[in-house]
Scaffold this motif. Structure first.
Motif, mmCIF file in Angstrom:
data_model
loop_
_atom_site.group_PDB
_atom_site.id
_atom_site.type_symbol
_atom_site.label_atom_id
_atom_site.label_comp_id
_atom_site.label_asym_id
_atom_site.label_seq_id
_atom_site.Cartn_x
_atom_site.Cartn_y
_atom_site.Cartn_z
ATOM 1 N N GLY A 121 2.735 -1.426 -6.795
ATOM 2 C CA GLY A 121 2.876 -0.357 -6.285
ATOM 3 C C GLY A 121 3.852 -1.111 -5.090
ATOM 4 O O GLY A 121 4.728 -0.998 -4.518
ATOM 5 N N VAL A 122 3.021 -2.468 -4.143
ATOM 6 C CA VAL A 122 3.989 -3.202 -3.019
ATOM 7 C C VAL A 122 5.088 -3.710 -3.550
ATOM 8 O O VAL A 122 5.359 -3.819 -4.494
ATOM 9 N N ALA A 123 6.195 -3.574 -2.768
ATOM 10 C CA ALA A 123 7.522 -3.597 -2.958
ATOM 11 C C ALA A 123 7.748 -5.820 -3.091
ATOM 12 O O ALA A 123 7.624 -5.838 -3.725
ATOM 13 N N ALA A 124 6.961 -6.009 -2.446
ATOM 14 C CA ALA A 124 7.078 -7.710 -1.426
ATOM 15 C C ALA A 124 5.750 -7.848 -0.702
ATOM 16 O O ALA A 124 5.351 -6.981 0.009
ATOM 17 N N CYS A 125 5.882 -9.134 -0.653
ATOM 18 C CA CYS A 125 4.091 -9.737 0.457
ATOM 19 C C CYS A 125 4.718 -10.780 0.772
ATOM 20 O O CYS A 125 5.749 -11.783 -0.099
ATOM 21 N N LEU A 126 4.708 -11.130 2.379
ATOM 22 C CA LEU A 126 4.884 -12.217 3.048
ATOM 23 C C LEU A 126 3.633 -12.720 3.537
ATOM 24 O O LEU A 126 3.018 -12.568 4.019
ATOM 25 N N PRO A 144 10.311 2.132 -0.222
ATOM 26 C CA PRO A 144 9.242 1.096 -0.385
ATOM 27 C C PRO A 144 8.260 0.128 0.627
ATOM 28 O O PRO A 144 8.916 0.178 1.554
ATOM 29 N N VAL A 145 7.322 -0.427 0.081
ATOM 30 C CA VAL A 145 6.346 -0.667 1.461
ATOM 31 C C VAL A 145 6.442 -2.168 0.591
ATOM 32 O O VAL A 145 5.818 -2.838 -0.314
#
Lengths: 548, 136
Positions: free
Chosen positions: B105-110, B86-87
């Protein structure tokens, strides 16, 4: 201080009376007349060595700081429109932000440039873009600052080529090249060539401008990025001035007398949110620079000892949460810069924790400076906090902490600040200290000791965020690639090859100044990437060892 | 249980490395094994390093505005290696970009100002594949 100066007030008075003043009533809102400066007769006055209280006797009574707003995005044509808007709104200096590919000396059609063209600044590939950028702007009548480092010599060459093709001789050009490569390795990390080869280009630009561009500031020695990368205020102060001493030693090695180029150096500091610490930092900076220039480097000209600086409010102090609050932070930081005696100021826009500023946000940021300049009357009195027990003590403390760091750099360089700075970079000493300080600040925030309004306290209203932010589309990238393709098709290819050949030959001989070859190459539309690649063929490329 | 292995990376030309270093130390202090590959990486070099090092999660730090172009390319480069690592993307990521990044397809953003616990939790959650299960 009074030892060499029997009557500081009388001397100051004389210098003040020789100064031209702005035509405004220097009084409070209620009509109380204000002196140009306050202090005891035998104390230090502004315009007097070591310039703690300011480089000039009359300070803002003669001239307010330059409201220099940094701008640049998309294509050169877009940025040109923003420049004209800044001039119309009353800004009197232009400041150019280049996009990442340009900052790293890559053309817009380089595969590594994908997604970055025109995003964080303007894309410049050839002289054709430089023409669009300054179209309709009289470069002989406005000062232009260019924030560029690794390819600084190339962009300076293009700027000179553009001005001269528009009929403005190089000797009339006023402005500043950032050209501070040391802080790139320490903090900003936009390096191309190895440190020593980069320093040769710095030397070439310093020597060239000293000889041919008397109004030009060849290096803007920048603490801004060091602070943004996480250093403390004292580290920002010491690393920046330490780099300054390194450039002085570099130019002296090249045979330039210190008083021939030191007046062309300027500084660039951060204005962070700790109000008094920042003011103390600026005061200490002036005093340290004056002492070192006089005592260690033997400067005799006052201009060599007078530290002049640009200030930018702290980008890292801005929050994405409740972004309007950033207007307040920026106003406080800007006020610190002014009370600290800055010569020019950039105020960040409230939306910059999210994106590049919209026109409205940038205008509000300029308005912040105008309120300080024209409504508050704070510019009437020079160094208004001088003499405060607190501010004087904090100024002394900043100076003492900086001196400790200089001693360490000097030791690393075995008596040479130039060698100390390069060794410190090669050994990751600067980078490590900055990362340690950044982490310490982060931990204080996470422990709740450091409060950031809207981020770890006072969160009500965070849901409402809905600023319109500037969106840069990929169309700009495609447009710029097409533009470059067209310029390449229309230029005289053999003239470009000849110019690059000469550049490579000149680069091999460290005694040759590269500026003439770069100007010639610019004039035949060689690209930034071609000139940088040509030099990299001789100089090699720098790779940083990754450390956490 | 073996420590979670995370590769933190900078892709493209963005030299802002304060965030990536702070996050690397936060993750290390939280007990993760952290690998940092340095500046100016490409999607291909990041994907290759992540697969070679057999990491559980990739953390991309992006502050220059190129995340919409480069983050999906990193995901594609990882998937092209038949890997489902995961990215997670952190940095100056405006809210309005998050949905599109997740769809890519990005798993999560901060986003900017994310507190330490959120950074650590998001990376651990991603490493355990929990974002993916939610997404499916």
């Amino acid at each position: 201080m009074s030892a060499s100066n029997p009557n500081p007030r009388a001397e100051w008075q004389k210098a003040f009376e020789e100064s031209r003043l702005r035509d405004v009533p220097f009084q409070t809102m209620s009509g109380i007349p204000l002196d140009p400066v306050y202090g005891t007769d035998d104390g230090e006055f502004p315009g007097q060595y070591p310039y703690t209280r300011g480089p000039y006797a009359s300070m803002y009574r003669s001239k307010l700081w330059t409201m220099r707003m940094f701008a640049g995005f998309g294509t050169a044509i877009d940025t040109n429109l923003r420049f004209k808007e800044i001039i119309r709104a009353g800004g009197d200096g232009l400041s150019t932000a280049f996009d990442m590919p340009t900052l790293l000396g890559l053309d817009s059609d380089d595969p590594m440039a994908l997604g970055e063209v025109g995003r964080c600044g303007v894309a410049i590939d050839t002289l054709a873009d430089m023409r669009d950028l300054f179209s309709g702007i009289d470069l002989g009548n406005i000062t232009t600052s260019m924030t560029i480092n690794s390819p600084a010599a190339v962009l300076l060459a293009m700027f000179v080529a553009q001005a001269e093709s528009a009929g403005v001789p190089r000797a009339k050009l006023g402005g500043t090249l950032q050209n501070d490569i040391l802080k790139e390795y320490q903090a900003q990390k936009e390096f191309v060539f190895p440190p020593r080869q980069s320093m040769r280009l710095v030397r070439d630009t310093v020597a060239f401008t000293a000889a041919e561009m008397p109004r030009w500031h060849s290096i803007s020695i920048s603490g801004y990025h060091i602070r943004e990368a996480g250093s403390t205020a004292a580290e920002e102060l010491a690393f920046t001035l330490g780099n300054g001493f390194a450039y002085v030693e570099l130019a002296r090695q090249a045979g330039l007398p210190v008083d021939a180029f030191a007046p062309r150096l300027s500084f660039f500091f951060n204005a962070h949110i700790d109000f008094f610490e920042e003011i103390a930092k600026y005061r200490a900076a002036r005093r340290i620079w004056a002492r070192w220039m006089k005592e260690r480097y033997g400067a005799t000209s006052e201009r060599s000892m007078q530290l002049r600086f640009h200030t930018q409010t702290a980008g890292v102090s801005l929050t994405a949460q409740q972004p309007e609050v950033n207007l307040i932070r920026t106003a406080i930081e800007a006020l610190a810069g002014v009370l600290g005696g800055t010569q020019s100021l950039h105020t960040n826009s409230m939306d910059e924790a999210l994106a590049l500023p919209t026109e409205k946000a940038a205008r509000l940021a300029l308005r912040t400076q105008q309120v300080i300049a024209y409504e508050t009357n704070v510019a009437h009195v020079a160094d208004p906090l001088g003499g405060s027990h607190f501010v004087e003590a904090l100024t002394d403390e900043m100076e003492a902490r900086a001196e400790e760091i200089f001693a360490r750099i000097d030791e690393m360089g075995r008596g040479s600040m130039l060698e100390g700075c390069i060794t410190g970079i090669e050994e990751n000493w600067f980078q490590g200290r900055i990362a340690d300080s950044a982490y310490e600040l982060e931990r204080a925030f996470n422990r709740g000791e450091r409060i950031i309004v809207g981020v770890n306290r006072f969160l009500e209203g965070n849901e409402e965020d809905s600023l319109d932010i500037l969106k840069i589309t990929n169309e700009d990238e495609a447009k710029q690639r097409q533009r470059l393709g067209q310029v390449k098709r229309e230029r005289n290819e053999s003239a470009v090859l000849d110019a690059l050949d000469r550049l490579a030959k000149d680069a091999v001989d460290p005694e040759v100044n590269l500026m003439p070859a770069l100007i010639d190459a610019s004039n035949v539309f060689a690209t930034v990437g071609e000139m940088m690649t040509t030099m990299a063929g001789v100089f090699g490329r720098h790779v940083e060892v990754p450390t956490i | 249980m073996a420590a979670i292995r995370v590769l933190v990376a900078k892709v493209g030309l963005d030299g802002h490395d304060r965030g990536v270093k702070v996050v690397a130390r936060l993750l290390r202090d939280a007990g993760l094994e952290v690998i940092y590959t340095g500046l100016f990486q490409t999607p291909e070099t990041v994907a290759a390093a992540a697969v070679d090092e057999d990491v559980d999660v990739i953390g991309l730090s992006m502050l220059s505005g190129a995340h919409m172009t480069l983050a999906p390319l990193v995901v594609q480069a990882v998937r092209a290696r038949n890997s489902d690592i995961p990215v997670v993307v952190g940095g100056i990521i405006p809210n309005q970009d998050v949905t599109e990044l997740l769809e890519a397809g990005v798993a999560a953003c901060l986003g900017p100002g994310a507190p330490a616990e959120e950074v650590v939790q998001t990376v651990i959650t991603a490493a355990r594949g929990e974002h993916r299960r939610q997404a499916v």
